[in-house]
Motif scaffolding. Sequence first.
Motif, PDB file in Angstrom:
ATOM      1  N   VAL A 258       0.890  -1.160   0.000  1.00  0.00           N
ATOM      2  CA  VAL A 258       0.000   0.000   0.000  1.00  0.00           C
ATOM      3  C   VAL A 258       0.924   1.205   0.000  1.00  0.00           C
ATOM      4  O   VAL A 258       1.363   1.674   1.045  1.00  0.00           O
ATOM      5  N   SER A 259       1.248   1.678  -1.206  1.00  0.00           N
ATOM      6  CA  SER A 259       2.337   2.641  -1.374  1.00  0.00           C
ATOM      7  C   SER A 259       1.878   3.890  -2.114  1.00  0.00           C
ATOM      8  O   SER A 259       2.105   4.033  -3.318  1.00  0.00           O
ATOM      9  N   PRO A 260       1.230   4.820  -1.416  1.00  0.00           N
ATOM     10  CA  PRO A 260       0.767   6.050  -2.079  1.00  0.00           C
ATOM     11  C   PRO A 260       1.892   6.846  -2.724  1.00  0.00           C
ATOM     12  O   PRO A 260       1.744   7.372  -3.826  1.00  0.00           O
ATOM     13  N   GLY A 261       3.014   6.944  -2.040  1.00  0.00           N
ATOM     14  CA  GLY A 261       4.107   7.765  -2.552  1.00  0.00           C
ATOM     15  C   GLY A 261       4.744   7.218  -3.814  1.00  0.00           C
ATOM     16  O   GLY A 261       5.345   7.959  -4.579  1.00  0.00           O
ATOM     17  N   TYR A 262       4.633   5.914  -4.019  1.00  0.00           N
ATOM     18  CA  TYR A 262       5.189   5.306  -5.215  1.00  0.00           C
ATOM     19  C   TYR A 262       4.148   5.152  -6.312  1.00  0.00           C
ATOM     20  O   TYR A 262       4.365   4.421  -7.279  1.00  0.00           O
ATOM     21  N   SER A 263       3.022   5.830  -6.149  1.00  0.00           N
ATOM     22  CA  SER A 263       1.991   5.800  -7.175  1.00  0.00           C
ATOM     23  C   SER A 263       2.471   6.619  -8.358  1.00  0.00           C
ATOM     24  O   SER A 263       2.572   7.845  -8.285  1.00  0.00           O
ATOM     25  N   ALA A 264       2.774   5.939  -9.439  1.00  0.00           N
ATOM     26  CA  ALA A 264       3.294   6.620 -10.625  1.00  0.00           C
ATOM     27  C   ALA A 264       2.869   5.851 -11.856  1.00  0.00           C
ATOM     28  O   ALA A 264       2.775   4.624 -11.834  1.00  0.00           O
ATOM     29  N   PRO A 265       2.608   6.552 -12.952  1.00  0.00           N
ATOM     30  CA  PRO A 265       2.215   5.866 -14.186  1.00  0.00           C
ATOM     31  C   PRO A 265       3.394   5.156 -14.831  1.00  0.00           C
ATOM     32  O   PRO A 265       4.536   5.593 -14.723  1.00  0.00           O
ATOM     33  N   TRP A 266       3.108   4.044 -15.499  1.00  0.00           N
ATOM     34  CA  TRP A 266       4.150   3.386 -16.285  1.00  0.00           C
ATOM     35  C   TRP A 266       4.575   4.287 -17.431  1.00  0.00           C
ATOM     36  O   TRP A 266       5.726   4.243 -17.866  1.00  0.00           O
ATOM     37  N   ALA A 267       3.625   5.084 -17.938  1.00  0.00           N
ATOM     38  CA  ALA A 267       3.937   6.015 -19.033  1.00  0.00           C
ATOM     39  C   ALA A 267       4.774   7.160 -18.485  1.00  0.00           C
ATOM     40  O   ALA A 267       4.294   8.000 -17.734  1.00  0.00           O
ATOM     41  N   ALA A 268       6.044   7.192 -18.843  1.00  0.00           N
ATOM     42  CA  ALA A 268       6.959   8.203 -18.319  1.00  0.00           C
ATOM     43  C   ALA A 268       8.016   8.517 -19.362  1.00  0.00           C
ATOM     44  O   ALA A 268       8.279   7.704 -20.265  1.00  0.00           O
ATOM     45  N   PRO A 269       8.633   9.694 -19.283  1.00  0.00           N
ATOM     46  CA  PRO A 269       9.717  10.010 -20.214  1.00  0.00           C
ATOM     47  C   PRO A 269      10.806   8.933 -20.149  1.00  0.00           C
ATOM     48  O   PRO A 269      11.191   8.483 -19.075  1.00  0.00           O
ATOM     49  N   GLY A 270      11.259   8.499 -21.275  1.00  0.00           N
ATOM     50  CA  GLY A 270      12.305   7.483 -21.313  1.00  0.00           C
ATOM     51  C   GLY A 270      11.791   6.060 -21.436  1.00  0.00           C
ATOM     52  O   GLY A 270      12.555   5.146 -21.780  1.00  0.00           O
ATOM     53  N   ILE A 271      10.510   5.837 -21.158  1.00  0.00           N
ATOM     54  CA  ILE A 271       9.973   4.477 -21.220  1.00  0.00           C
ATOM     55  C   ILE A 271      10.033   3.885 -22.630  1.00  0.00           C
ATOM     56  O   ILE A 271      10.380   2.704 -22.790  1.00  0.00           O
ATOM     57  N   PRO A 272       9.710   4.636 -23.699  1.00  0.00           N
ATOM     58  CA  PRO A 272       9.802   4.039 -25.036  1.00  0.00           C
ATOM     59  C   PRO A 272      11.185   3.454 -25.329  1.00  0.00           C
ATOM     60  O   PRO A 272      11.300   2.342 -25.854  1.00  0.00           O
ATOM     61  N   LEU A 273      12.238   4.193 -24.981  1.00  0.00           N
ATOM     62  CA  LEU A 273      13.595   3.695 -25.224  1.00  0.00           C
ATOM     63  C   LEU A 273      13.893   2.493 -24.339  1.00  0.00           C
ATOM     64  O   LEU A 273      14.488   1.501 -24.788  1.00  0.00           O
ATOM     65  N   LYS A 274      13.468   2.565 -23.069  1.00  0.00           N
ATOM     66  CA  LYS A 274      13.681   1.434 -22.169  1.00  0.00           C
ATOM     67  C   LYS A 274      12.958   0.193 -22.670  1.00  0.00           C
ATOM     68  O   LYS A 274      13.479  -0.924 -22.594  1.00  0.00           O
ATOM     69  N   ALA A 275      11.724   0.390 -23.167  1.00  0.00           N
ATOM     70  CA  ALA A 275      10.944  -0.746 -23.652  1.00  0.00           C
ATOM     71  C   ALA A 275      11.659  -1.459 -24.798  1.00  0.00           C
ATOM     72  O   ALA A 275      11.626  -2.693 -24.897  1.00  0.00           O
ATOM     73  N   LEU A 276      12.301  -0.685 -25.667  1.00  0.00           N
ATOM     74  CA  LEU A 276      13.057  -1.292 -26.765  1.00  0.00           C
ATOM     75  C   LEU A 276      14.211  -2.137 -26.223  1.00  0.00           C
ATOM     76  O   LEU A 276      14.483  -3.240 -26.719  1.00  0.00           O
ATOM     77  N   LYS A 277      14.883  -1.646 -25.195  1.00  0.00           N
ATOM     78  CA  LYS A 277      15.988  -2.399 -24.599  1.00  0.00           C
ATOM     79  C   LYS A 277      15.469  -3.650 -23.895  1.00  0.00           C
ATOM     80  O   LYS A 277      16.102  -4.708 -23.955  1.00  0.00           O
ATOM     81  N   TRP A 278      14.307  -3.524 -23.253  1.00  0.00           N
ATOM     82  CA  TRP A 278      13.751  -4.664 -22.521  1.00  0.00           C
ATOM     83  C   TRP A 278      13.392  -5.829 -23.453  1.00  0.00           C
ATOM     84  O   TRP A 278      13.355  -6.976 -23.021  1.00  0.00           O
ATOM     85  N   LEU A 279      13.119  -5.518 -24.715  1.00  0.00           N
ATOM     86  CA  LEU A 279      12.774  -6.578 -25.666  1.00  0.00           C
ATOM     87  C   LEU A 279      13.879  -7.620 -25.767  1.00  0.00           C
ATOM     88  O   LEU A 279      13.625  -8.775 -26.119  1.00  0.00           O
TER      89      LEU A 279
END
Length: 434
Positions: A47-68
């Motif tokens: 139960v982590s209110p402070g860590y509530s953050a969207p997966w959609a964030a700057p840098g995610i597209p590039l990270k997603a390519l690396k994660w592939l």
Amino acid sequence: MKVVVLGAGVIGVSSAWYLAQAGHEVTVIDRQPAPAMETSFANAGEVSPGYSAPWAAPGIPLKALKWLFQRHAPMIIPPRPDLAKLGWLAQMLGNCTAAAYGVNKARMVRLADYSRDCLIALRADTGISYDERMQGTLQLFRSQKQLDGAGKDIEVLRADGVPFEVLDRDACIAAEPGLAAARAQIVGGLRLPQDETGDCFKFTTALADLAAARGVVFRYGAGIVRLHAEAGRIVSVETTEGTVTADAFVVALGSHSPALVAPLGLRLPVYPVKGYSITLPIIDADRAPVSTVMDETYKIAITRLGDRIRVGGMAEIAGFDLSLSPRRRATLERSVGDLFPGAGDAARASFWCGLRPMTPDGTPVVGRTPLANLFLNTGHGTLGWTMAAGSGRVLADLVSGLAPEIDASDLGLARYQPRPRSGEARPRPVPVTG
């Protein structure tokens, strides 16, 4: 007023509880034989209110390519064709800007912080027990780059007045002594001392029992077929066990919500994102986590639940596939084995997966629809347990015609509707029949 809640996960049961507290006659309908049998069954436990953050964030597209190309990637996108997936991913990518991230995270923290306050009050009022602990959450960084990248989240925490601590390696181990064996892998951490942990399944089951004792009717084993509407209102819900009428209807069916409301002309951008967990019996309490440690490298949460360790995370964007991948289990075991070696018995761990209902911007959809008596409480993604109590309370206030205690104007379905251009009239809801 008679209110029907569709769905008996943590969101549906929380909605039913607060609706009953507001004086409504409530019926909950679910296809399963008991509450919390799907996504709420074995989630990460935080139960982590402070860590509530969207997966959609700057840098995610590039990270997603690396994660592939990574064996232990936190996000997995199988190449199977799926128009719904492609549309949802396109909307998510549109939210991967600094401006959108700031807006989305701020409202997620607003709802999650309120939800924590509601949960505290609920616990005080009822004495409900669910392997709860109030010892904070530690986001653990294995590299300096990860630690430096936390700056944008810290800015939001500071702006929202959320207490936090930036810790060095020694302070991380002081907060979580079990990390001593992984000292060489730790650079630092971000700790939120007000965060909590607990077993979502135990909570939902206990709350359903409390709700039933106060008059809420639970109809299990009833598959939900369709909603029937006349003149812009829902008049009944058809189930495999018969038709049920009410004055108001709440859709809290998680990933299955879009299919139910689509025939009514409502486009709900919620897509199932599969998460995995393992639950290990503790064999050495001194090596186990005290609360929750979030492994930033793998996006995995490791949580102490009584005499067990729950290890949960990853995001597999694969539709409604519920198969259990040995490769995902290996990632979970790697994370907990790296950070808390010898704490739990992986050979006796149970392995589970569930479908998180995620919106492209990360914020759930809580509120009214163009149909006068139809309400939504869905799309909480990885934060259903964190946001459950607050979402249920906001929903109950809206159904009751009351102003919620927090700003809920940007939580509803309306935020996905196209805005009329200057001088253009706003479209009016079209009455739907069914």
